[in-house]
Design a protein around this motif. Sequence first.
Motif, PDB file in Angstrom:
ATOM      1  N   GLU A  46      23.527  34.948  24.803  1.00 24.51           N
ATOM      2  CA  GLU A  46      22.384  34.189  24.311  1.00 24.51           C
ATOM      3  C   GLU A  46      22.662  33.654  22.908  1.00 24.51           C
ATOM      4  O   GLU A  46      23.409  34.259  22.138  1.00 24.51           O
ATOM      5  CB  GLU A  46      21.127  35.064  24.280  1.00 24.51           C
ATOM      6  CG  GLU A  46      21.222  36.263  23.347  1.00 24.51           C
ATOM      7  CD  GLU A  46      19.915  37.048  23.252  1.00 24.51           C
ATOM      8  OE1 GLU A  46      18.922  36.670  23.906  1.00 24.51           O
ATOM      9  OE2 GLU A  46      19.889  38.033  22.484  1.00 24.51           O
ATOM     10  N   LEU A  47      22.012  32.549  22.602  1.00 24.79           N
ATOM     11  CA  LEU A  47      22.122  31.976  21.269  1.00 24.79           C
ATOM     12  C   LEU A  47      21.399  32.873  20.267  1.00 24.79           C
ATOM     13  O   LEU A  47      20.261  33.272  20.498  1.00 24.79           O
ATOM     14  CB  LEU A  47      21.518  30.576  21.250  1.00 24.79           C
ATOM     15  CG  LEU A  47      21.398  29.923  19.874  1.00 24.79           C
ATOM     16  CD1 LEU A  47      22.779  29.583  19.308  1.00 24.79           C
ATOM     17  CD2 LEU A  47      20.529  28.671  19.950  1.00 24.79           C
ATOM     18  N   VAL A  48      22.052  33.133  19.150  1.00 20.94           N
ATOM     19  CA  VAL A  48      21.415  33.854  18.050  1.00 20.94           C
ATOM     20  C   VAL A  48      20.975  32.854  16.984  1.00 20.94           C
ATOM     21  O   VAL A  48      19.814  32.826  16.583  1.00 20.94           O
ATOM     22  CB  VAL A  48      22.382  34.884  17.433  1.00 20.94           C
ATOM     23  CG1 VAL A  48      21.732  35.566  16.230  1.00 20.94           C
ATOM     24  CG2 VAL A  48      22.812  35.903  18.474  1.00 20.94           C
ATOM     25  N   ALA A  49      21.903  32.039  16.543  1.00 20.50           N
ATOM     26  CA  ALA A  49      21.604  31.043  15.519  1.00 20.50           C
ATOM     27  C   ALA A  49      22.713  30.015  15.509  1.00 20.50           C
ATOM     28  O   ALA A  49      23.859  30.320  15.857  1.00 20.50           O
ATOM     29  CB  ALA A  49      21.485  31.690  14.140  1.00 20.50           C
ATOM     30  N   ARG A  50      22.366  28.800  15.091  1.00 22.85           N
ATOM     31  CA  ARG A  50      23.383  27.788  14.935  1.00 22.85           C
ATOM     32  C   ARG A  50      22.998  26.872  13.796  1.00 22.85           C
ATOM     33  O   ARG A  50      21.828  26.773  13.416  1.00 22.85           O
ATOM     34  CB  ARG A  50      23.595  26.989  16.225  1.00 22.85           C
ATOM     35  CG  ARG A  50      22.479  26.055  16.586  1.00 22.85           C
ATOM     36  CD  ARG A  50      22.840  25.206  17.790  1.00 22.85           C
ATOM     37  NE  ARG A  50      21.815  24.208  18.062  1.00 22.85           N
ATOM     38  CZ  ARG A  50      21.907  23.301  19.020  1.00 22.85           C
ATOM     39  NH1 ARG A  50      22.972  23.251  19.811  1.00 22.85           N
ATOM     40  NH2 ARG A  50      20.936  22.424  19.207  1.00 22.85           N
ATOM     41  N   ILE A  51      24.004  26.195  13.259  1.00 19.76           N
ATOM     42  CA  ILE A  51      23.783  25.305  12.129  1.00 19.76           C
ATOM     43  C   ILE A  51      24.603  24.043  12.345  1.00 19.76           C
ATOM     44  O   ILE A  51      25.759  24.097  12.780  1.00 19.76           O
ATOM     45  CB  ILE A  51      24.150  26.012  10.802  1.00 19.76           C
ATOM     46  CG1 ILE A  51      23.818  25.143   9.599  1.00 19.76           C
ATOM     47  CG2 ILE A  51      25.608  26.463  10.788  1.00 19.76           C
ATOM     48  CD1 ILE A  51      23.859  25.903   8.279  1.00 19.76           C
ATOM     49  N   GLY A  55      23.366  20.855   8.152  1.00 21.53           N
ATOM     50  CA  GLY A  55      22.647  22.004   7.630  1.00 21.53           C
ATOM     51  C   GLY A  55      21.377  22.360   8.372  1.00 21.53           C
ATOM     52  O   GLY A  55      20.656  23.279   7.962  1.00 21.53           O
ATOM     53  N   ASN A  56      21.090  21.672   9.464  1.00 17.69           N
ATOM     54  CA  ASN A  56      19.913  22.025  10.258  1.00 17.69           C
ATOM     55  C   ASN A  56      20.196  23.299  11.038  1.00 17.69           C
ATOM     56  O   ASN A  56      21.280  23.460  11.610  1.00 17.69           O
ATOM     57  CB  ASN A  56      19.574  20.893  11.216  1.00 17.69           C
ATOM     58  CG  ASN A  56      19.205  19.623  10.477  1.00 17.69           C
ATOM     59  OD1 ASN A  56      18.493  19.656   9.479  1.00 17.69           O
ATOM     60  ND2 ASN A  56      19.687  18.491  10.956  1.00 17.69           N
ATOM     61  N   THR A  57      19.210  24.181  11.087  1.00 21.29           N
ATOM     62  CA  THR A  57      19.405  25.480  11.717  1.00 21.29           C
ATOM     63  C   THR A  57      18.445  25.715  12.868  1.00 21.29           C
ATOM     64  O   THR A  57      17.338  25.167  12.902  1.00 21.29           O
ATOM     65  CB  THR A  57      19.226  26.622  10.702  1.00 21.29           C
ATOM     66  OG1 THR A  57      17.917  26.533  10.124  1.00 21.29           O
ATOM     67  CG2 THR A  57      20.265  26.536   9.599  1.00 21.29           C
ATOM     68  N   ASN A  58      18.886  26.522  13.814  1.00 21.63           N
ATOM     69  CA  ASN A  58      18.065  26.999  14.912  1.00 21.63           C
ATOM     70  C   ASN A  58      18.286  28.498  15.046  1.00 21.63           C
ATOM     71  O   ASN A  58      19.430  28.965  14.909  1.00 21.63           O
ATOM     72  CB  ASN A  58      18.454  26.324  16.236  1.00 21.63           C
ATOM     73  CG  ASN A  58      18.267  24.838  16.218  1.00 21.63           C
ATOM     74  OD1 ASN A  58      19.208  24.091  16.034  1.00 21.63           O
ATOM     75  ND2 ASN A  58      17.027  24.398  16.399  1.00 21.63           N
ATOM     76  N   TYR A  59      17.218  29.222  15.312  1.00 16.78           N
ATOM     77  CA  TYR A  59      17.298  30.667  15.482  1.00 16.78           C
ATOM     78  C   TYR A  59      16.598  31.098  16.758  1.00 16.78           C
ATOM     79  O   TYR A  59      15.591  30.513  17.163  1.00 16.78           O
ATOM     80  CB  TYR A  59      16.626  31.393  14.316  1.00 16.78           C
ATOM     81  CG  TYR A  59      17.316  31.246  12.986  1.00 16.78           C
ATOM     82  CD1 TYR A  59      16.961  30.247  12.099  1.00 16.78           C
ATOM     83  CD2 TYR A  59      18.332  32.133  12.613  1.00 16.78           C
ATOM     84  CE1 TYR A  59      17.596  30.109  10.880  1.00 16.78           C
ATOM     85  CE2 TYR A  59      18.966  32.015  11.387  1.00 16.78           C
ATOM     86  CZ  TYR A  59      18.597  31.001  10.533  1.00 16.78           C
ATOM     87  OH  TYR A  59      19.224  30.872   9.313  1.00 16.78           O
ATOM     88  N   ALA A  60      17.111  32.133  17.371  1.00 12.73           N
ATOM     89  CA  ALA A  60      16.380  32.771  18.457  1.00 12.73           C
ATOM     90  C   ALA A  60      15.124  33.403  17.882  1.00 12.73           C
ATOM     91  O   ALA A  60      15.131  33.904  16.740  1.00 12.73           O
ATOM     92  CB  ALA A  60      17.248  33.848  19.105  1.00 12.73           C
ATOM     93  N   ASP A  61      14.047  33.396  18.644  1.00 16.74           N
ATOM     94  CA  ASP A  61      12.792  33.963  18.159  1.00 16.74           C
ATOM     95  C   ASP A  61      12.957  35.422  17.746  1.00 16.74           C
ATOM     96  O   ASP A  61      12.321  35.894  16.803  1.00 16.74           O
ATOM     97  CB  ASP A  61      11.712  33.854  19.239  1.00 16.74           C
ATOM     98  CG  ASP A  61      11.238  32.424  19.434  1.00 16.74           C
ATOM     99  OD1 ASP A  61      10.632  32.151  20.485  1.00 16.74           O
ATOM    100  OD2 ASP A  61      11.466  31.582  18.534  1.00 16.74           O
ATOM    101  N   ILE A  69      21.754  32.171   8.901  1.00 12.04           N
ATOM    102  CA  ILE A  69      23.052  31.557   9.140  1.00 12.04           C
ATOM    103  C   ILE A  69      23.347  30.584   8.003  1.00 12.04           C
ATOM    104  O   ILE A  69      22.447  29.911   7.499  1.00 12.04           O
ATOM    105  CB  ILE A  69      23.093  30.838  10.511  1.00 12.04           C
ATOM    106  CG1 ILE A  69      24.528  30.428  10.853  1.00 12.04           C
ATOM    107  CG2 ILE A  69      22.145  29.653  10.558  1.00 12.04           C
ATOM    108  CD1 ILE A  69      24.693  29.947  12.289  1.00 12.04           C
ATOM    109  N   SER A  70      24.607  30.562   7.593  1.00  8.04           N
ATOM    110  CA  SER A  70      25.009  29.641   6.541  1.00  8.04           C
ATOM    111  C   SER A  70      26.398  29.099   6.858  1.00  8.04           C
ATOM    112  O   SER A  70      27.165  29.722   7.604  1.00  8.04           O
ATOM    113  CB  SER A  70      25.010  30.337   5.172  1.00  8.04           C
ATOM    114  OG  SER A  70      25.914  31.425   5.163  1.00  8.04           O
TER     115      SER A  70
END
Length: 119
Positions: A46-51, A55-61, A69-70
Amino acid sequence: QVQLVESGGGLVQPGGSLRLSCAASGRIFSITYLGWYRQAPGKDRELVARISSRGNTNYADSVKGRFTISRDNAKNTVNLEMNSLKLEDTAVYYCNAAEPSTTGWDVYWGQGTEVTVSS
């Protein structure tokens, strides 16, 4: 081709913190997304986080507010700061890179680093 090497996994108690790092090499100039996925025993990856490169980020709930994430474009690294770790965060964490191609997206994976949250 892109090569990804993760580091920083280990054993931590609930409530503790860990920092994962991933170094990218190879044809990195076209990478759009860098991210982290995880796979727990018996579960799907599963996705945890991506950038993104912007610099736009997405996180799992499930990790919002706890993980950050950086990305350092100069060093070609992506890091995942994990705080307030829970038992359910136990998994193998994989670094991921994605770049656009003529047929969609080319996706690359690291070898994985194990994170165990246990008292």
